[in-house]
Design a protein around this motif. Structure first.
Motif, PDB file in Angstrom:
ATOM      1  N   LYS A   1       0.828  -1.199   0.000  1.00  0.00           N
ATOM      2  CA  LYS A   1       0.000   0.000   0.000  1.00  0.00           C
ATOM      3  C   LYS A   1       0.866   1.256   0.000  1.00  0.00           C
ATOM      4  O   LYS A   1       0.582   2.224  -0.731  1.00  0.00           O
ATOM      5  CB  LYS A   1      -0.923  -0.006   1.231  1.00  0.00           C
ATOM      6  N   ILE A   2       1.946   1.226   0.787  1.00  0.00           N
ATOM      7  CA  ILE A   2       2.870   2.370   0.830  1.00  0.00           C
ATOM      8  C   ILE A   2       3.543   2.560  -0.518  1.00  0.00           C
ATOM      9  O   ILE A   2       3.648   3.696  -1.023  1.00  0.00           O
ATOM     10  CB  ILE A   2       3.911   2.170   1.946  1.00  0.00           C
ATOM     11  N   ASP A   3       4.003   1.466  -1.137  1.00  0.00           N
ATOM     12  CA  ASP A   3       4.684   1.556  -2.431  1.00  0.00           C
ATOM     13  C   ASP A   3       3.748   2.121  -3.495  1.00  0.00           C
ATOM     14  O   ASP A   3       4.168   2.927  -4.347  1.00  0.00           O
ATOM     15  CB  ASP A   3       5.184   0.167  -2.851  1.00  0.00           C
ATOM     16  N   ALA A   4       2.480   1.711  -3.432  1.00  0.00           N
ATOM     17  CA  ALA A   4       1.515   2.195  -4.419  1.00  0.00           C
ATOM     18  C   ALA A   4       1.299   3.702  -4.266  1.00  0.00           C
ATOM     19  O   ALA A   4       1.202   4.436  -5.270  1.00  0.00           O
ATOM     20  CB  ALA A   4       0.188   1.451  -4.259  1.00  0.00           C
ATOM     21  N   LEU A   5       1.270   4.176  -3.023  1.00  0.00           N
ATOM     22  CA  LEU A   5       1.080   5.612  -2.780  1.00  0.00           C
ATOM     23  C   LEU A   5       2.307   6.400  -3.204  1.00  0.00           C
ATOM     24  O   LEU A   5       2.206   7.482  -3.797  1.00  0.00           O
ATOM     25  CB  LEU A   5       0.786   5.866  -1.290  1.00  0.00           C
ATOM     26  N   LEU A   6       3.501   5.865  -2.903  1.00  0.00           N
ATOM     27  CA  LEU A   6       4.735   6.573  -3.246  1.00  0.00           C
ATOM     28  C   LEU A   6       4.931   6.704  -4.752  1.00  0.00           C
ATOM     29  O   LEU A   6       5.531   7.680  -5.235  1.00  0.00           O
ATOM     30  CB  LEU A   6       5.940   5.852  -2.629  1.00  0.00           C
ATOM     31  N   SER A   7       4.409   5.756  -5.478  1.00  0.00           N
ATOM     32  CA  SER A   7       4.584   5.794  -6.940  1.00  0.00           C
ATOM     33  C   SER A   7       3.410   6.448  -7.663  1.00  0.00           C
ATOM     34  O   SER A   7       3.410   6.557  -8.890  1.00  0.00           O
ATOM     35  CB  SER A   7       4.762   4.360  -7.479  1.00  0.00           C
ATOM     36  N   SER A   8       2.418   6.880  -6.903  1.00  0.00           N
ATOM     37  CA  SER A   8       1.226   7.475  -7.508  1.00  0.00           C
ATOM     38  C   SER A   8       1.526   8.887  -8.023  1.00  0.00           C
ATOM     39  O   SER A   8       2.158   9.696  -7.349  1.00  0.00           O
ATOM     40  CB  SER A   8       0.080   7.530  -6.487  1.00  0.00           C
ATOM     41  N   SER A   9       1.044   9.146  -9.217  1.00  0.00           N
ATOM     42  CA  SER A   9       1.222  10.476  -9.797  1.00  0.00           C
ATOM     43  C   SER A   9       0.050  11.404  -9.458  1.00  0.00           C
ATOM     44  O   SER A   9       0.052  12.577  -9.826  1.00  0.00           O
ATOM     45  CB  SER A   9       1.346  10.369 -11.331  1.00  0.00           C
ATOM     46  N   GLN A  10      -0.937  10.883  -8.748  1.00  0.00           N
ATOM     47  CA  GLN A  10      -2.123  11.646  -8.415  1.00  0.00           C
ATOM     48  C   GLN A  10      -1.917  12.507  -7.159  1.00  0.00           C
ATOM     49  O   GLN A  10      -2.708  13.401  -6.874  1.00  0.00           O
ATOM     50  CB  GLN A  10      -3.321  10.719  -8.190  1.00  0.00           C
ATOM     51  N   ILE A  11      -0.870  12.182  -6.383  1.00  0.00           N
ATOM     52  CA  ILE A  11      -0.634  12.882  -5.117  1.00  0.00           C
ATOM     53  C   ILE A  11       0.460  13.912  -5.298  1.00  0.00           C
ATOM     54  O   ILE A  11       1.559  13.602  -5.774  1.00  0.00           O
ATOM     55  CB  ILE A  11      -0.247  11.880  -4.004  1.00  0.00           C
ATOM     56  N   ARG A  12       0.210  15.120  -4.899  1.00  0.00           N
ATOM     57  CA  ARG A  12       1.217  16.188  -4.975  1.00  0.00           C
ATOM     58  C   ARG A  12       1.870  16.317  -3.589  1.00  0.00           C
ATOM     59  O   ARG A  12       1.368  16.997  -2.688  1.00  0.00           O
ATOM     60  CB  ARG A  12       0.567  17.493  -5.393  1.00  0.00           C
ATOM     61  N   TRP A  13       2.977  15.614  -3.422  1.00  0.00           N
ATOM     62  CA  TRP A  13       3.655  15.573  -2.136  1.00  0.00           C
ATOM     63  C   TRP A  13       4.243  16.938  -1.787  1.00  0.00           C
ATOM     64  O   TRP A  13       4.691  17.679  -2.667  1.00  0.00           O
ATOM     65  CB  TRP A  13       4.785  14.535  -2.148  1.00  0.00           C
ATOM     66  N   LYS A  14       4.281  17.236  -0.511  1.00  0.00           N
ATOM     67  CA  LYS A  14       4.818  18.532  -0.084  1.00  0.00           C
ATOM     68  C   LYS A  14       6.338  18.439   0.165  1.00  0.00           C
ATOM     69  O   LYS A  14       6.989  19.484   0.352  1.00  0.00           O
ATOM     70  CB  LYS A  14       4.117  19.024   1.175  1.00  0.00           C
ATOM     71  N   ASN A  15       6.887  17.242   0.173  1.00  0.00           N
ATOM     72  CA  ASN A  15       8.342  17.100   0.371  1.00  0.00           C
ATOM     73  C   ASN A  15       8.867  15.876  -0.379  1.00  0.00           C
ATOM     74  O   ASN A  15       8.129  15.165  -1.008  1.00  0.00           O
ATOM     75  CB  ASN A  15       8.681  17.009   1.860  1.00  0.00           C
TER      76      ASN A  15
END
Length: 445
Positions: free
Chosen positions: A431-445
């Protein structure tokens, strides 16, 4: 202090003249003990892993003497007796008799007090006149030594009539406080009550009378005694406490008789699965509430053992009630009851979770009672403060809560750091890997 001829005659006619010496084997100090009681509100009924934060304890102890005690001496009468090498306050009293005996008969009251303060063995019987005895007491008070003051008071108590003793102590407040404390310590309720009557201290008289219930073991006799205390001249707050105490014991007697019958019959499931480890009699209110939530949670409000009935009768605050009910139902692993405890419904029919004690405390108590991770995660998610939520979720390994919170915060670095704390190849790691590789999330860092 000078006395008239009439006073002197009253003294000689009413004094007991019983000799006093520190060598007496039956000295009243040997009977001294401090009355302390504490009640553990949960441990007696259920397993030993109770929550100390949820306990209510009751303790009785003597009041401070209020006089300075010299370094190295006993701090209280109870401390003195706890030292097996001493039978009194004089530190050297444990030595063989006669080793430090004072053979002089002409010591003045001042000299005698100084010798007592040094731990020397002194006989006080040579002080026979009222004037000498009062001078001895005044010298002891001037030394500011609680041990010596009490020793002299014991002598006066044994050799003066109580009328003269009370009259003289009424104008000597320091000595009076010491005597009151001493009488409480040794449990001489009769003399203490007589003293309060003489001083016209009605509220203290009532409280002293009330404390006598501690010596009554039979619950029915204790209940009847408490009933006699209801009309005594207490303060408004204390009067309410006495009434509640009587009502609580009255209910406990009824509950105890009924539950003992149910338990012996063996037909009630809760008593078969969780046999009682102690009687409910004479337990504090919060203990009685826990017991009721543990064994009688679903009973109708009209019964004496109903938790809701107890809450309304004794005006138990919502926070105390919820905390106690949660502890009882979680210990039984009754998760549906826990859920219902925090579920509220508005006038439109919508439900909402609400916790007057804060959901962070709910989580702590649930974890202590080994709640499943799914249950824990539900209540961790209800914690409003984000930092507190993350800390609790990390502490109790609620992985989904940590992952979802990091995603909502768009904190890629914290999510990446948490990846090392989950098992390799687990669903959480995927689940973490899927989130980290997602292009839909604009990470703040």
């Amino acid at each position: 202090m000078n006395r008239t001829k009439g006073d002197e005659e009253e003294y000689w006619n009413s004094s007991k003249f019983k000799a006093f010496t520190f060598d007496d084997e039956d000295d009243e100090l040997s009977q001294l003990k401090e009355s302390k009681r504490a009640v553990n509100s949960l441990r007696d009924f259920v397993d030993d892993d109770d929550d100390d934060d949820d306990l209510e304890r009751v303790s009785w102890s003597g009041e401070p003497v209020g006089s300075r005690t010299r370094p190295g001496s006993f701090q209280s009468l109870s401390d003195a007796l706890s030292d097996t090498s001493a039978k009194s306050y004089a530190p050297e009293l444990g030595r063989p008799k006669g080793e430090y005996r004072d053979y002089s008969n002409d010591w003045s009251p001042s000299d005698t007090v100084r010798r007592l303060r040094k731990g020397k063995v002194c006989s006080l019987e040579r002080f026979r006149s009222l004037q000498d005895k009062l001078q001895l007491l005044e010298e002891a008070v001037s030394m500011h030594d609680g041990n010596v003051i009490t020793a002299v008071l014991i002598f006066l108590k044994r050799t003066l009539s109580k009328e003269i003793l009370f009259r003289e102590l009424e104008v000597r407040q320091v000595a009076l406080r010491h005597l009151i404390h001493f009488l409480k310590e040794i449990g001489d309720q009769k003399l203490l009550l007589d003293l309060f009557r003489f001083l016209d201290r009605t509220e203290e008289l009532a409280l002293s009378h009330y404390r006598e219930h501690l010596n009554i073991r039979d619950p029915d006799k204790r209940k009847e005694f408490l009933k006699t205390c209801i009309g005594l001249p207490f303060s408004a707050e204390d009067s309410a406490h006495i009434q509640d105490h009587y009502t609580l014991l009255e209910r406990q007697i009824i509950i105890e008789a009924n539950d003992r019958h149910l338990e012996s019959a063996g037909q009630t499931e809760i008593f078969r699965k969780h046999p009682r480890k102690a009687s409910i009699l004479n337990m504090p209110l919060v203990t009685t509430l826990f017991y009721s939530c543990f064994y009688h949670y679903t009973e109708a409000e009209g019964t004496f053992s109903s938790p809701i009935n107890l809450k309304k009768t004794f005006k138990i605050p919502d926070k105390q009630y919820v905390l106690t009910a949660l502890a009882a139902r979680a210990k039984l692993r009754a998760w549906n009851d826990v859920d219902a405890l925090f579920t509220t419904k508005n006038w439109l029919g919508y439900t909402k979770k609400r916790a007057p004690i804060g959901f962070h405390r709910v989580v702590e108590i649930l974890h202590k009672n080994n709640a499943p991770v799914q249950i824990l995660q539900e209540y961790v998610n209800l914690v409003e403060d984000v930092d507190t939520k993350l800390n609790l979720a990390t502490k109790f390994k609620c992985h989904d809560v940590v992952i979802d919170t990091c995603r909502d915060l768009k904190d890629r670095q914290q999510l990446l750091a948490y990846r090392s704390k989950v098992d390799k190849g687990s669903a959480e790691e995927e689940k973490i890997d899927a989130l980290l590789s997602s292009s839909q999330i604009r990470w703040k860092n």
